[in-house]
Design an enzyme around this catalytic site. Structure first.
Site, PDB file in Angstrom:
ATOM      1  N   GLY A 132       0.873  -1.516   0.222  1.00  0.00           N
ATOM      2  CA  GLY A 132      -0.073  -0.121   0.278  1.00  0.00           C
ATOM      3  C   GLY A 132       0.692   1.680  -0.107  1.00  0.00           C
ATOM      4  O   GLY A 132       0.489   2.315   0.361  1.00  0.00           O
ATOM      5  N   HIS A 162      -0.477   2.513 -12.954  1.00  0.00           N
ATOM      6  CA  HIS A 162      -0.228   1.393 -14.000  1.00  0.00           C
ATOM      7  C   HIS A 162       1.758   1.298 -13.719  1.00  0.00           C
ATOM      8  O   HIS A 162       1.816   3.166 -14.373  1.00  0.00           O
ATOM      9  CB  HIS A 162      -0.596   1.439 -15.402  1.00  0.00           C
ATOM     10  N   GLU A 176       5.828   7.032  -8.804  1.00  0.00           N
ATOM     11  CA  GLU A 176       4.143   6.554  -8.983  1.00  0.00           C
ATOM     12  C   GLU A 176       3.392   7.433  -7.696  1.00  0.00           C
ATOM     13  O   GLU A 176       2.254   7.918  -7.624  1.00  0.00           O
ATOM     14  CB  GLU A 176       4.407   4.188  -8.390  1.00  0.00           C
TER      15      GLU A 176
HETATM   16  C1  GRF Z   1       3.671  -1.653  -7.300  1.00  0.00           C
HETATM   17  O1  GRF Z   1       4.650  -2.670  -7.945  1.00  0.00           O
HETATM   18  C2  GRF Z   1       3.765  -0.697  -7.701  1.00  0.00           C
HETATM   19  O2  GRF Z   1       4.295  -0.730  -9.326  1.00  0.00           O
HETATM   20  C3  GRF Z   1       2.223  -0.819  -8.861  1.00  0.00           C
HETATM   21  O3  GRF Z   1       1.653  -1.318  -7.554  1.00  0.00           O
HETATM   22  C4  GRF Z   1       2.747  -2.525  -7.431  1.00  0.00           C
HETATM   23  C5  GRF Z   1       2.421  -2.615  -5.354  1.00  0.00           C
HETATM   24  O4  GRF Z   1       2.287  -0.977  -5.150  1.00  0.00           O
HETATM   25  N1  GRF Z   1       1.801   0.551  -8.782  1.00  0.00           N
HETATM   26  P1  GRF Z   1       2.127  -0.793  -3.422  1.00  0.00           P
HETATM   27  O5  GRF Z   1       3.323  -0.433  -2.745  1.00  0.00           O
HETATM   28  O6  GRF Z   1       1.219  -2.242  -3.005  1.00  0.00           O
HETATM   29  O7  GRF Z   1       1.058   0.654  -4.049  1.00  0.00           O
END
Ligand code: GRF
Length: 195
Positions: A11, A108, A173
């Site tokens: 998360g 993504h 991200e």
């Molecule tokens: C990561 O691989 C990210 O690139 C994708 O989801 C995965 C987990 O992200 N969006 P998070 O740390 O659970 O947000």
């Protein structure tokens, strides 16, 4: 605006989104929902005082509509205006997506339309691309195919492995998704590129 965030794992994107919704931001988190009780993000949401829920997909087996009916029931109790998929690893059927279309975002880890699906970092390296990045898009029934809201990019280094590249894309991200949500929640759906 009330925002429900759907997660499957740690998360980190949920945390970035939740922590961005302060002050004059037009949105606030109303629920963090995971498809497994083991999602590390649930504790991180709880420590932020955000209501959490788990709808485990496994008891439903291959019956996606039944899983999504329970997902919808739990979601609707939180009355979200916007859904943010953040590391949510379940494919959603056309029925579910159509119900929330226009109010559902996803992040993504590729520069869509390149590399829809999985293993995006390895595929970008394999292809010899000079750059890679991440995309926030509106969710439509076509997997990773909806209208793009925002993108952020970085160079792929000669010595990059999928792991080292993923480790550089993830913080990107965490900058891109909050900016995309802020614009979207404020009614601005024009595509942007993160500086
Ligand atoms: C990561 O691989 C990210 O690139 C994708 O989801 C995965 C987990 O992200 N969006 P998070 O740390 O659970 O947000």
């Amino acid at each position: 605006k009330r925002v429900a965030i759907l997660i499957s794992g740690g998360g980190s994107n949920m945390v970035a989104l939740a922590d961005s919704m302060t002050g004059d931001h037009p949105a606030r988190p109303c629920l963090v929902l995971a498809n497994t009780a083991g999602a590390g993000g649930l504790a991180r949401a709880a420590e932020r005082g955000i209501p959490t829920a788990v709808v485990d997909h496994r008891p439903f087996g291959k019956d996606r509509p039944a899983f999504e009916a329970e997902l919808t029931r739990v979601l609707e109790e939180a009355r979200p205006d916007i859904l943010c998929l953040a590391g949510f690893m379940r494919v959603l059927t056309e029925g579910f997506v159509t119900r929330w279309q226009g109010r559902m975002l996803n992040i993504h880890p590729s520069l869509l339309p390149k590399y829809r699906g999985l293993h995006t970092h390895a595929r970008a390296i394999e292809a010899g691309d000079a750059e890679h990045g991440c995309t926030v898009h509106e969710v439509t029934p076509e997997l990773d195919g909806g209208p793009i809201l925002g993108q952020a990019s970085l160079p792929i280094l000669a010595e990059d492995t999928p792991e080292s590249l993923a480790a550089r894309v993830l913080p990107l991200e965490h900058r891109l998704y909050p900016e995309a949500l802020r614009r979207f929640a404020g009614g601005d759906r024009r595509r942007f590129t993160l500086a």
